[in-house]
Design a protein around this motif. Sequence first.
Motif, PDB file in Angstrom:
ATOM      1  N   ARG A  32       0.817  -1.227   0.000  1.00 17.08           N
ATOM      2  CA  ARG A  32       0.000   0.000   0.000  1.00 17.08           C
ATOM      3  C   ARG A  32       0.842   1.265   0.000  1.00 17.08           C
ATOM      4  NH1 ARG A  32      -4.443  -1.430   4.634  1.00 17.08           N
ATOM      5  NH2 ARG A  32      -5.758  -2.772   3.358  1.00 17.08           N
ATOM      6  N   ASP A  33       2.079   1.170   0.437  1.00 21.60           N
ATOM      7  CA  ASP A  33       2.928   2.350   0.644  1.00 21.60           C
ATOM      8  C   ASP A  33       3.588   2.775  -0.665  1.00 21.60           C
ATOM      9  OD1 ASP A  33       4.977   4.162   1.417  1.00 21.60           O
ATOM     10  OD2 ASP A  33       4.943   3.311   3.429  1.00 21.60           O
ATOM     11  N   GLU A  34       3.260   3.975  -1.135  1.00 18.46           N
ATOM     12  CA  GLU A  34       3.812   4.411  -2.419  1.00 18.46           C
ATOM     13  C   GLU A  34       5.293   4.780  -2.355  1.00 18.46           C
ATOM     14  OE1 GLU A  34       1.876   8.626  -1.296  1.00 18.46           O
ATOM     15  OE2 GLU A  34       0.801   6.835  -1.882  1.00 18.46           O
ATOM     16  N   THR A  35       5.857   4.918  -1.145  1.00 18.97           N
ATOM     17  CA  THR A  35       7.296   5.204  -1.046  1.00 18.97           C
ATOM     18  C   THR A  35       8.146   3.945  -1.178  1.00 18.97           C
ATOM     19  OG1 THR A  35       7.376   5.020   1.380  1.00 18.97           O
ATOM     20  CG2 THR A  35       6.864   7.209   0.454  1.00 18.97           C
ATOM     21  N   VAL A  36       7.506   2.755  -1.100  1.00 23.08           N
ATOM     22  CA  VAL A  36       8.224   1.483  -1.226  1.00 23.08           C
ATOM     23  C   VAL A  36       8.292   1.090  -2.701  1.00 23.08           C
ATOM     24  CG1 VAL A  36       8.206  -0.986  -0.646  1.00 23.08           C
ATOM     25  CG2 VAL A  36       7.534   0.708   1.064  1.00 23.08           C
ATOM     26  N   MET A  37       9.525   0.999  -3.223  1.00 24.49           N
ATOM     27  CA  MET A  37       9.692   0.582  -4.617  1.00 24.49           C
ATOM     28  C   MET A  37       9.774  -0.938  -4.725  1.00 24.49           C
ATOM     29  SD  MET A  37      12.092   3.489  -6.394  1.00 24.49           S
ATOM     30  CE  MET A  37      13.632   2.787  -5.876  1.00 24.49           C
ATOM     31  N   ARG A  38      10.505  -1.583  -3.809  1.00 27.20           N
ATOM     32  CA  ARG A  38      10.640  -3.038  -3.785  1.00 27.20           C
ATOM     33  C   ARG A  38      10.892  -3.469  -2.339  1.00 27.20           C
ATOM     34  NH1 ARG A  38       9.628  -2.878  -8.476  1.00 27.20           N
ATOM     35  NH2 ARG A  38      10.474  -4.021 -10.226  1.00 27.20           N
ATOM     36  N   TYR A  39      10.589  -4.724  -2.072  1.00 28.76           N
ATOM     37  CA  TYR A  39      10.947  -5.295  -0.777  1.00 28.76           C
ATOM     38  C   TYR A  39      11.203  -6.783  -0.955  1.00 28.76           C
ATOM     39  CZ  TYR A  39       6.179  -7.151  -0.412  1.00 28.76           C
ATOM     40  OH  TYR A  39       5.017  -7.828  -0.631  1.00 28.76           O
ATOM     41  N   MET A  40      11.951  -7.325  -0.028  1.00 26.96           N
ATOM     42  CA  MET A  40      12.209  -8.761  -0.034  1.00 26.96           C
ATOM     43  C   MET A  40      12.148  -9.244   1.404  1.00 26.96           C
ATOM     44  SD  MET A  40      15.289 -10.941  -1.777  1.00 26.96           S
ATOM     45  CE  MET A  40      16.584 -10.434  -0.654  1.00 26.96           C
ATOM     46  N   LEU A  41      11.256 -10.179   1.650  1.00 30.44           N
ATOM     47  CA  LEU A  41      11.075 -10.751   2.975  1.00 30.44           C
ATOM     48  C   LEU A  41      11.624 -12.170   2.941  1.00 30.44           C
ATOM     49  CD1 LEU A  41       9.800 -10.315   5.781  1.00 30.44           C
ATOM     50  CD2 LEU A  41       7.674 -11.161   4.833  1.00 30.44           C
ATOM     51  N   THR A  42      12.578 -12.453   3.810  1.00 29.87           N
ATOM     52  CA  THR A  42      13.258 -13.743   3.791  1.00 29.87           C
ATOM     53  C   THR A  42      13.135 -14.424   5.146  1.00 29.87           C
ATOM     54  OG1 THR A  42      14.889 -12.722   2.320  1.00 29.87           O
ATOM     55  CG2 THR A  42      15.453 -14.873   3.218  1.00 29.87           C
ATOM     56  N   HIS A  43      12.773 -15.697   5.135  1.00 39.10           N
ATOM     57  CA  HIS A  43      12.776 -16.512   6.352  1.00 39.10           C
ATOM     58  C   HIS A  43      14.216 -16.963   6.579  1.00 39.10           C
ATOM     59  CE1 HIS A  43      12.507 -20.418   8.504  1.00 39.10           C
ATOM     60  NE2 HIS A  43      11.692 -19.703   9.250  1.00 39.10           N
ATOM     61  N   LEU A  44      14.731 -16.742   7.784  1.00 36.76           N
ATOM     62  CA  LEU A  44      16.112 -17.121   8.082  1.00 36.76           C
ATOM     63  C   LEU A  44      16.137 -18.428   8.859  1.00 36.76           C
ATOM     64  CD1 LEU A  44      17.520 -13.671   9.287  1.00 36.76           C
ATOM     65  CD2 LEU A  44      17.655 -14.656   6.989  1.00 36.76           C
ATOM     66  N   ASP A  45      16.922 -19.387   8.374  1.00 38.98           N
ATOM     67  CA  ASP A  45      17.103 -20.606   9.158  1.00 38.98           C
ATOM     68  C   ASP A  45      18.170 -20.353  10.223  1.00 38.98           C
ATOM     69  OD1 ASP A  45      19.609 -20.798   7.926  1.00 38.98           O
ATOM     70  OD2 ASP A  45      18.993 -22.408   6.574  1.00 38.98           O
ATOM     71  N   LYS A  46      18.416 -21.329  11.081  1.00 42.38           N
ATOM     72  CA  LYS A  46      19.343 -21.108  12.202  1.00 42.38           C
ATOM     73  C   LYS A  46      20.757 -20.783  11.724  1.00 42.38           C
ATOM     74  CE  LYS A  46      20.533 -25.930  13.004  1.00 42.38           C
ATOM     75  NZ  LYS A  46      20.572 -27.040  13.920  1.00 42.38           N
ATOM     76  N   PHE A  47      21.143 -21.294  10.556  1.00 45.66           N
ATOM     77  CA  PHE A  47      22.488 -21.024  10.042  1.00 45.66           C
ATOM     78  C   PHE A  47      22.622 -19.574   9.581  1.00 45.66           C
ATOM     79  CE2 PHE A  47      21.577 -25.551   9.273  1.00 45.66           C
ATOM     80  CZ  PHE A  47      22.518 -26.092  10.145  1.00 45.66           C
ATOM     81  N   ALA A  48      21.574 -19.062   8.958  1.00 45.86           N
ATOM     82  CA  ALA A  48      21.571 -17.662   8.527  1.00 45.86           C
ATOM     83  C   ALA A  48      21.586 -16.735   9.740  1.00 45.86           C
ATOM     84  CB  ALA A  48      20.357 -17.378   7.652  1.00 45.86           C
ATOM     85  N   VAL A  49      20.849 -17.087  10.782  1.00 45.92           N
ATOM     86  CA  VAL A  49      20.820 -16.285  12.003  1.00 45.92           C
ATOM     87  C   VAL A  49      22.211 -16.248  12.632  1.00 45.92           C
ATOM     88  CG1 VAL A  49      19.893 -16.138  14.354  1.00 45.92           C
ATOM     89  CG2 VAL A  49      18.382 -16.705  12.440  1.00 45.92           C
TER      90      VAL A  49
END
Length: 113
Positions: A86-103
């Motif tokens: 909904r936010d017009e200031t956001v051009m792109r986003y990426m939401l990533t689930h992190l596994d324990k190794f990434a954390v």
Amino acid sequence: MATSNTQNYELMIIFTPILSEEDFKTAQKKFTSIITENGGELVHENPWGLRSLAYPIQKKTTGLYTVVEYTAPTDVNAKIEIQLNRDETVMRYMLTHLDKFAVEYNTRKRNKA
């Protein structure tokens, strides 16, 4: 550490480059507030600021980047994504689930910096 019903996530948002410093901070706060108000917990915030884009988005070649690492119940992401879309200031986003190794990797990386 995250409880059994929460997961680790990383959210990268690219905001339009025309935002003032104040508006950029307000926009970041909007999304971190959605996380915390819905039972999430911020792990780390990293505003990268103005960066060049790999390819133009909406005829812009730069964007204001921010990366937020957080833990939250899985239903929080739907609420965040609604607001991101909904936010017009956001051009792109990426939401990533992190596994324990990434954390673990992110924690090590932060502690070295």
